[in-house]
Design a protein around this motif. Structure first.
Motif, PDB file in Angstrom:
ATOM      1  N   LEU A  14     -12.410   5.891 -12.055  1.00 39.71           N
ATOM      2  CA  LEU A  14     -11.345   5.027 -12.556  1.00 39.71           C
ATOM      3  C   LEU A  14     -11.793   3.925 -13.506  1.00 39.71           C
ATOM      4  O   LEU A  14     -11.029   3.510 -14.377  1.00 39.71           O
ATOM      5  CB  LEU A  14     -10.605   4.375 -11.366  1.00 39.71           C
ATOM      6  CG  LEU A  14      -9.877   5.329 -10.423  1.00 39.71           C
ATOM      7  CD1 LEU A  14      -9.441   4.607  -9.158  1.00 39.71           C
ATOM      8  CD2 LEU A  14      -8.669   5.947 -11.129  1.00 39.71           C
ATOM      9  N   VAL A  51     -15.249   4.350  -7.392  1.00 36.88           N
ATOM     10  CA  VAL A  51     -14.284   3.813  -8.359  1.00 36.88           C
ATOM     11  C   VAL A  51     -14.851   3.890  -9.772  1.00 36.88           C
ATOM     12  O   VAL A  51     -14.139   4.237 -10.723  1.00 36.88           O
ATOM     13  CB  VAL A  51     -13.908   2.358  -7.995  1.00 36.88           C
ATOM     14  CG1 VAL A  51     -13.024   1.747  -9.080  1.00 36.88           C
ATOM     15  CG2 VAL A  51     -13.183   2.318  -6.654  1.00 36.88           C
ATOM     16  N   ARG A  90      -0.506   3.869 -10.389  1.00 36.91           N
ATOM     17  CA  ARG A  90      -0.583   2.975  -9.240  1.00 36.91           C
ATOM     18  C   ARG A  90      -1.909   2.228  -9.150  1.00 36.91           C
ATOM     19  O   ARG A  90      -1.963   1.109  -8.625  1.00 36.91           O
ATOM     20  CB  ARG A  90      -0.352   3.757  -7.955  1.00 36.91           C
ATOM     21  CG  ARG A  90      -1.364   4.878  -7.734  1.00 36.91           C
ATOM     22  CD  ARG A  90      -0.953   5.796  -6.628  1.00 36.91           C
ATOM     23  NE  ARG A  90      -1.960   6.852  -6.425  1.00 36.91           N
ATOM     24  CZ  ARG A  90      -1.773   7.884  -5.621  1.00 36.91           C
ATOM     25  NH1 ARG A  90      -0.633   8.001  -4.951  1.00 36.91           N
ATOM     26  NH2 ARG A  90      -2.725   8.778  -5.479  1.00 36.91           N
ATOM     27  N   GLU A  91      -3.004   2.831  -9.639  1.00 36.63           N
ATOM     28  CA  GLU A  91      -4.317   2.188  -9.527  1.00 36.63           C
ATOM     29  C   GLU A  91      -4.553   1.113 -10.583  1.00 36.63           C
ATOM     30  O   GLU A  91      -5.483   0.314 -10.454  1.00 36.63           O
ATOM     31  CB  GLU A  91      -5.450   3.225  -9.646  1.00 36.63           C
ATOM     32  CG  GLU A  91      -5.449   4.287  -8.569  1.00 36.63           C
ATOM     33  CD  GLU A  91      -4.697   5.525  -9.008  1.00 36.63           C
ATOM     34  OE1 GLU A  91      -4.063   5.480 -10.096  1.00 36.63           O
ATOM     35  OE2 GLU A  91      -4.730   6.548  -8.280  1.00 36.63           O
ATOM     36  N   SER A  92      -3.750   1.086 -11.646  1.00 32.66           N
ATOM     37  CA  SER A  92      -4.022   0.175 -12.762  1.00 32.66           C
ATOM     38  C   SER A  92      -2.919  -0.843 -13.011  1.00 32.66           C
ATOM     39  O   SER A  92      -2.853  -1.452 -14.074  1.00 32.66           O
ATOM     40  CB  SER A  92      -4.260   0.979 -14.044  1.00 32.66           C
ATOM     41  OG  SER A  92      -3.135   1.784 -14.343  1.00 32.66           O
ATOM     42  N   VAL A 128      -8.464  -1.027  -4.694  1.00 27.35           N
ATOM     43  CA  VAL A 128      -8.714  -0.174  -5.854  1.00 27.35           C
ATOM     44  C   VAL A 128      -8.128  -0.814  -7.115  1.00 27.35           C
ATOM     45  O   VAL A 128      -8.743  -0.792  -8.185  1.00 27.35           O
ATOM     46  CB  VAL A 128      -8.128   1.231  -5.624  1.00 27.35           C
ATOM     47  CG1 VAL A 128      -8.150   2.044  -6.913  1.00 27.35           C
ATOM     48  CG2 VAL A 128      -8.908   1.955  -4.543  1.00 27.35           C
ATOM     49  N   ASN A 129      -6.942  -1.416  -7.011  1.00 25.86           N
ATOM     50  CA  ASN A 129      -6.364  -2.124  -8.153  1.00 25.86           C
ATOM     51  C   ASN A 129      -7.286  -3.243  -8.634  1.00 25.86           C
ATOM     52  O   ASN A 129      -7.445  -3.455  -9.836  1.00 25.86           O
ATOM     53  CB  ASN A 129      -4.992  -2.701  -7.785  1.00 25.86           C
ATOM     54  CG  ASN A 129      -3.844  -1.820  -8.239  1.00 25.86           C
ATOM     55  OD1 ASN A 129      -3.316  -1.989  -9.332  1.00 25.86           O
ATOM     56  ND2 ASN A 129      -3.484  -0.875  -7.390  1.00 25.86           N
ATOM     57  N   LEU A 176      -5.209   0.875  -1.771  1.00 24.28           N
ATOM     58  CA  LEU A 176      -4.756   0.779  -3.156  1.00 24.28           C
ATOM     59  C   LEU A 176      -4.824  -0.638  -3.700  1.00 24.28           C
ATOM     60  O   LEU A 176      -4.969  -0.833  -4.911  1.00 24.28           O
ATOM     61  CB  LEU A 176      -3.329   1.319  -3.271  1.00 24.28           C
ATOM     62  CG  LEU A 176      -3.218   2.836  -3.440  1.00 24.28           C
ATOM     63  CD1 LEU A 176      -1.774   3.290  -3.374  1.00 24.28           C
ATOM     64  CD2 LEU A 176      -3.856   3.278  -4.752  1.00 24.28           C
ATOM     65  N   GLU A 196       0.833  -1.203   0.000  1.00 29.44           N
ATOM     66  CA  GLU A 196       0.000   0.000   0.000  1.00 29.44           C
ATOM     67  C   GLU A 196       0.869   1.256   0.000  1.00 29.44           C
ATOM     68  O   GLU A 196       0.615   2.215  -0.731  1.00 29.44           O
ATOM     69  CB  GLU A 196      -0.916   0.005   1.228  1.00 29.44           C
ATOM     70  CG  GLU A 196      -1.945  -1.115   1.267  1.00 29.44           C
ATOM     71  CD  GLU A 196      -3.219  -0.762   0.513  1.00 29.44           C
ATOM     72  OE1 GLU A 196      -3.252   0.327  -0.094  1.00 29.44           O
ATOM     73  OE2 GLU A 196      -4.157  -1.573   0.529  1.00 29.44           O
ATOM     74  N   VAL A 212     -10.284  -1.695 -10.454  1.00 25.59           N
ATOM     75  CA  VAL A 212      -9.926  -1.160 -11.766  1.00 25.59           C
ATOM     76  C   VAL A 212      -9.696  -2.308 -12.751  1.00 25.59           C
ATOM     77  O   VAL A 212     -10.016  -2.201 -13.939  1.00 25.59           O
ATOM     78  CB  VAL A 212      -8.680  -0.258 -11.655  1.00 25.59           C
ATOM     79  CG1 VAL A 212      -8.162   0.130 -13.040  1.00 25.59           C
ATOM     80  CG2 VAL A 212      -9.003   0.982 -10.845  1.00 25.59           C
TER      81      VAL A 212
END
Length: 267
Positions: free
Chosen positions: A160, A156, A92-94, A123-124, A120, A83, A127
């Motif tokens: 994103l 999200v 960083r998110e993808s 979130v990854n 994170l 994280e 995404v």
């Protein structure tokens, strides 16, 4: 909520139905890796190396020995620091999304087991996937957690991943002898009639015991009520996927090669 239990048992069920399935363990505790009998001590190449060091996903994926067609990208304790390390990285998110897109082995389903927080790592997962699967324990507090999760999904989706949506809700730890379980189930089915699976997962000692033997309940006790329930839930999910894939009005929902990337629900 039974999210890791649901991830590994649905994955095993789909594989036993003939699908090729990858479980990505994004929880630093590595419980999904444990349940699938995958070694995940600190020296093992893991999803941490994929996210932080851009190692190809193919170099960390391991086959699950008990179930043909089932694979796992394990989590190690190193993931606990990911994280913080991801904060300074580009895109960083993808990073998980790009790793999955570069993975060339044929797959029918990808199930991502998330940690129990919106950081994170989660979130990854959101995404990378188009669908969110939410297991809901049939108790009152689960309904409060559901509201927060839905707000996170909306967040999200708005910023994103416009394709992200809640496709599936599965009632878990259902005890038909209690009035509360029936009330929670009725309320969820009332508000999410299209998303809730007809099958619910009962409270089961066998489901709880299986991970301690490095197995899913499908291989630990195939004839148990828990194993049969997960098999039926997987069948429902597979049939829904086929219906969406062949419905021209929903063609945009289908992933290339019928692949469905599912972010597993969190509290």
């Amino acid at each position: 909520m039974g999210k890791t239990t649901t991830t590994v048992n649905l994955a095993a069920s789909l594989a036993l139905h003939g699908a090729r399935v990858l479980v990505i363990d994004l929880d630093p505790q590595g419980n999904a890796s444990t349940a699938l009998g995958i070694d995940h001590h600190a020296e093992v190449p893991s999803i941490y190396d994929v996210l932080v060091d851009s190692k190809p996903l193919s170099e960390v994926v391991q086959p699950v020995t008990d179930v043909e067609g089932l694979f796992c990208a394990p989590a190690t304790i190193d993931l606990a620091g990911a994280e913080i390390e991801l904060v300074s990285l580009v895109a960083r998110e993808s990073r998980l999304q790009r790793a999955i897109q570069a993975y060339e082995q044929p797959l029918d389903y990808i199930l991502i087991d998330c940690p129990p927080s919106l950081g994170l790592l989660t979130v990854n997962a959101m995404v990378a996937g188009a669908e969110v699967l939410i297991p809901i324990q049939c108790e009152y507090y689960a309904l409060e957690g559901l509201g927060q999760l839905l707000r996170n999904v909306d967040l999200v989706r708005g910023h994103l991943n416009p394709a992200l949506h809640v496709s599936t809700i599965l009632l878990t730890m259902y005890d038909g002898r209690t009035r509360l379980a029936s009330q929670v189930a009725d309320e969820v089915r009332t508000h999410f009639a299209e998303e809730v699976l007809r099958t619910s997962i009962p409270r089961s000692v066998r489901i709880s015991e299986a991970p301690s033997y490095g197995q899913t309940v499908l291989t630990y006790d195939p004839g148990s009520s828990g194993a049969l329930s997960y098999l039926e839930a997987a069948r429902e999910i597979a049939l829904r996927g086929v219906a969406v894939h062949y419905d021209p009005q929903h063609a945009h929902v289908g992933q290339q090669n019928n692949q469905r990337n599912m972010s597993e629900g969190i509290q």
